[in-house]
Scaffold this motif. Structure first.
Motif, PDB file in Angstrom:
ATOM      1  N   ASP A  94      14.484  -7.411 -16.191  1.00  0.00           N
ATOM      2  CA  ASP A  94      14.655  -8.796 -15.747  1.00  0.00           C
ATOM      3  C   ASP A  94      13.947  -9.061 -14.429  1.00  0.00           C
ATOM      4  OD1 ASP A  94      16.506  -9.639 -17.853  1.00  0.00           O
ATOM      5  OD2 ASP A  94      17.891  -8.210 -16.924  1.00  0.00           O
ATOM      6  N   ILE A  95      13.550 -10.322 -14.247  1.00  0.00           N
ATOM      7  CA  ILE A  95      12.997 -10.793 -12.990  1.00  0.00           C
ATOM      8  C   ILE A  95      13.979 -11.832 -12.459  1.00  0.00           C
ATOM      9  CG2 ILE A  95      11.087 -11.997 -11.859  1.00  0.00           C
ATOM     10  CD1 ILE A  95       9.270 -11.082 -14.122  1.00  0.00           C
ATOM     11  N   PRO A  96      14.427 -11.688 -11.208  1.00  0.00           N
ATOM     12  CA  PRO A  96      15.360 -12.677 -10.655  1.00  0.00           C
ATOM     13  C   PRO A  96      14.802 -14.106 -10.770  1.00  0.00           C
ATOM     14  CG  PRO A  96      15.149 -10.811  -9.163  1.00  0.00           C
ATOM     15  CD  PRO A  96      14.108 -10.635 -10.243  1.00  0.00           C
ATOM     16  N   ARG A  97      15.654 -15.021 -11.152  1.00  0.00           N
ATOM     17  CA  ARG A  97      15.337 -16.452 -11.274  1.00  0.00           C
ATOM     18  C   ARG A  97      14.344 -16.768 -12.397  1.00  0.00           C
ATOM     19  NH1 ARG A  97      15.333 -14.688  -6.478  1.00  0.00           N
ATOM     20  NH2 ARG A  97      13.117 -14.760  -6.157  1.00  0.00           N
ATOM     21  N   VAL A  98      14.145 -15.832 -13.320  1.00  0.00           N
ATOM     22  CA  VAL A  98      13.277 -16.071 -14.479  1.00  0.00           C
ATOM     23  C   VAL A  98      14.118 -15.916 -15.741  1.00  0.00           C
ATOM     24  CG1 VAL A  98      11.300 -15.216 -15.815  1.00  0.00           C
ATOM     25  CG2 VAL A  98      11.166 -15.305 -13.321  1.00  0.00           C
ATOM     26  N   ASP A  99      14.062 -16.915 -16.612  1.00  0.00           N
ATOM     27  CA  ASP A  99      14.787 -16.887 -17.873  1.00  0.00           C
ATOM     28  C   ASP A  99      13.766 -16.719 -18.999  1.00  0.00           C
ATOM     29  OD1 ASP A  99      16.134 -17.446 -20.261  1.00  0.00           O
ATOM     30  OD2 ASP A  99      17.447 -18.932 -19.314  1.00  0.00           O
ATOM     31  N   ASP A 100      13.565 -15.481 -19.440  1.00  0.00           N
ATOM     32  CA  ASP A 100      12.570 -15.204 -20.476  1.00  0.00           C
ATOM     33  C   ASP A 100      12.891 -15.923 -21.783  1.00  0.00           C
ATOM     34  OD1 ASP A 100      10.823 -13.402 -19.025  1.00  0.00           O
ATOM     35  OD2 ASP A 100      12.414 -11.915 -19.151  1.00  0.00           O
ATOM     36  N   GLY A 101      14.166 -16.056 -22.103  1.00  0.00           N
ATOM     37  CA  GLY A 101      14.557 -16.772 -23.316  1.00  0.00           C
ATOM     38  C   GLY A 101      14.147 -18.238 -23.260  1.00  0.00           C
ATOM     39  N   GLU A 102      14.360 -18.870 -22.120  1.00  0.00           N
ATOM     40  CA  GLU A 102      13.957 -20.268 -21.942  1.00  0.00           C
ATOM     41  C   GLU A 102      12.428 -20.391 -21.979  1.00  0.00           C
ATOM     42  OE1 GLU A 102      14.025 -23.683 -18.481  1.00  0.00           O
ATOM     43  OE2 GLU A 102      15.660 -22.238 -18.531  1.00  0.00           O
ATOM     44  N   ASP A 103      11.750 -19.445 -21.342  1.00  0.00           N
ATOM     45  CA  ASP A 103      10.278 -19.465 -21.356  1.00  0.00           C
ATOM     46  C   ASP A 103       9.750 -19.302 -22.777  1.00  0.00           C
ATOM     47  OD1 ASP A 103      10.225 -19.846 -18.635  1.00  0.00           O
ATOM     48  OD2 ASP A 103       9.665 -17.783 -18.152  1.00  0.00           O
ATOM     49  N   TYR A 104      10.453 -18.527 -23.605  1.00  0.00           N
ATOM     50  CA  TYR A 104      10.056 -18.391 -25.000  1.00  0.00           C
ATOM     51  C   TYR A 104      10.122 -19.757 -25.703  1.00  0.00           C
ATOM     52  CZ  TYR A 104      10.166 -17.249 -29.956  1.00  0.00           C
ATOM     53  OH  TYR A 104       9.903 -17.202 -31.290  1.00  0.00           O
ATOM     54  N   SER A 105      11.228 -20.459 -25.493  1.00  0.00           N
ATOM     55  CA  SER A 105      11.393 -21.783 -26.127  1.00  0.00           C
ATOM     56  C   SER A 105      10.297 -22.744 -25.693  1.00  0.00           C
ATOM     57  CB  SER A 105      12.769 -22.351 -25.776  1.00  0.00           C
ATOM     58  OG  SER A 105      13.785 -21.541 -26.320  1.00  0.00           O
ATOM     59  N   ILE A 106       9.927 -22.696 -24.436  1.00  0.00           N
ATOM     60  CA  ILE A 106       8.850 -23.558 -23.915  1.00  0.00           C
ATOM     61  C   ILE A 106       7.523 -23.180 -24.578  1.00  0.00           C
ATOM     62  CG2 ILE A 106       7.480 -24.113 -21.865  1.00  0.00           C
ATOM     63  CD1 ILE A 106      10.155 -23.738 -20.270  1.00  0.00           C
ATOM     64  N   ALA A 107       7.265 -21.875 -24.710  1.00  0.00           N
ATOM     65  CA  ALA A 107       6.005 -21.415 -25.329  1.00  0.00           C
ATOM     66  C   ALA A 107       5.930 -21.822 -26.798  1.00  0.00           C
ATOM     67  CB  ALA A 107       5.884 -19.906 -25.191  1.00  0.00           C
ATOM     68  N   VAL A 108       7.045 -21.746 -27.509  1.00  0.00           N
ATOM     69  CA  VAL A 108       7.057 -22.107 -28.934  1.00  0.00           C
ATOM     70  C   VAL A 108       6.765 -23.586 -29.111  1.00  0.00           C
ATOM     71  CG1 VAL A 108       8.552 -22.318 -30.960  1.00  0.00           C
ATOM     72  CG2 VAL A 108       8.539 -20.217 -29.640  1.00  0.00           C
ATOM     73  N   VAL A 109       7.338 -24.417 -28.269  1.00  0.00           N
ATOM     74  CA  VAL A 109       7.105 -25.870 -28.354  1.00  0.00           C
ATOM     75  C   VAL A 109       5.652 -26.181 -27.995  1.00  0.00           C
ATOM     76  CG1 VAL A 109       7.679 -28.082 -27.296  1.00  0.00           C
ATOM     77  CG2 VAL A 109       9.497 -26.493 -27.911  1.00  0.00           C
ATOM     78  N   ALA A 110       5.072 -25.447 -27.065  1.00  0.00           N
ATOM     79  CA  ALA A 110       3.713 -25.716 -26.595  1.00  0.00           C
ATOM     80  C   ALA A 110       2.637 -25.354 -27.613  1.00  0.00           C
ATOM     81  CB  ALA A 110       3.453 -24.959 -25.305  1.00  0.00           C
ATOM     82  N   ARG A 111       2.936 -24.470 -28.552  1.00  0.00           N
ATOM     83  CA  ARG A 111       1.881 -24.029 -29.454  1.00  0.00           C
ATOM     84  C   ARG A 111       1.467 -25.152 -30.330  1.00  0.00           C
ATOM     85  NH1 ARG A 111       4.582 -21.986 -34.669  1.00  0.00           N
ATOM     86  NH2 ARG A 111       6.690 -22.257 -34.048  1.00  0.00           N
TER      87      ARG A 111
END
Length: 111
Positions: A94-111
């Protein structure tokens, strides 16, 4: 981070979102006048080894963590990040203050 960065950026000991891309730029000049007449740029991955391993306190490319923490993890039958040797290589899931799950959702919508 922007969605494209997850495929070429990784956490290093100096930077949580360090680009591991390189650029090679070849410039073309007119031999007679010395004026720039063109350029060619190539992009490449600086660290292919980061696909499978990372040093202590570092992570492999963000995309691996996004996939293993994203909302489609079960759909693709993925285990938690810590299950995979490559994701756990740097002992930094993990990286503090980073939500990889949320970033995944953003990446999926962006494709």
């Amino acid at each position: 981070q922007n969605e494209g960065e997850s495929f070429g950026n990784a956490k290093t000991v100096r930077n949580d979102n360090s680009s591991r891309f390189g650029k090679y730029i070849k410039l073309y000049f007119n031999k007679a006048s010395g004026v720039l007449v063109g350029a060619q740029m190539e992009h490449y991955l600086l660290e292919k080894s980061r696909i499978v391993t990372a040093s202590g306190g570092e992570r492999v490319y963000h995309a691996f963590y996004l996939a293993t923490k994203g909302c489609d993890r079960a759909k693709y039958q993925l285990e938690e990040s810590a299950h995979y040797r490559s994701c756990n290589a740097g002992k930094c899931i993990d990286i503090p203050r980073v939500d990889d799950g949320e970033d995944y959702s953003i990446a999926v919508v962006a494709r």
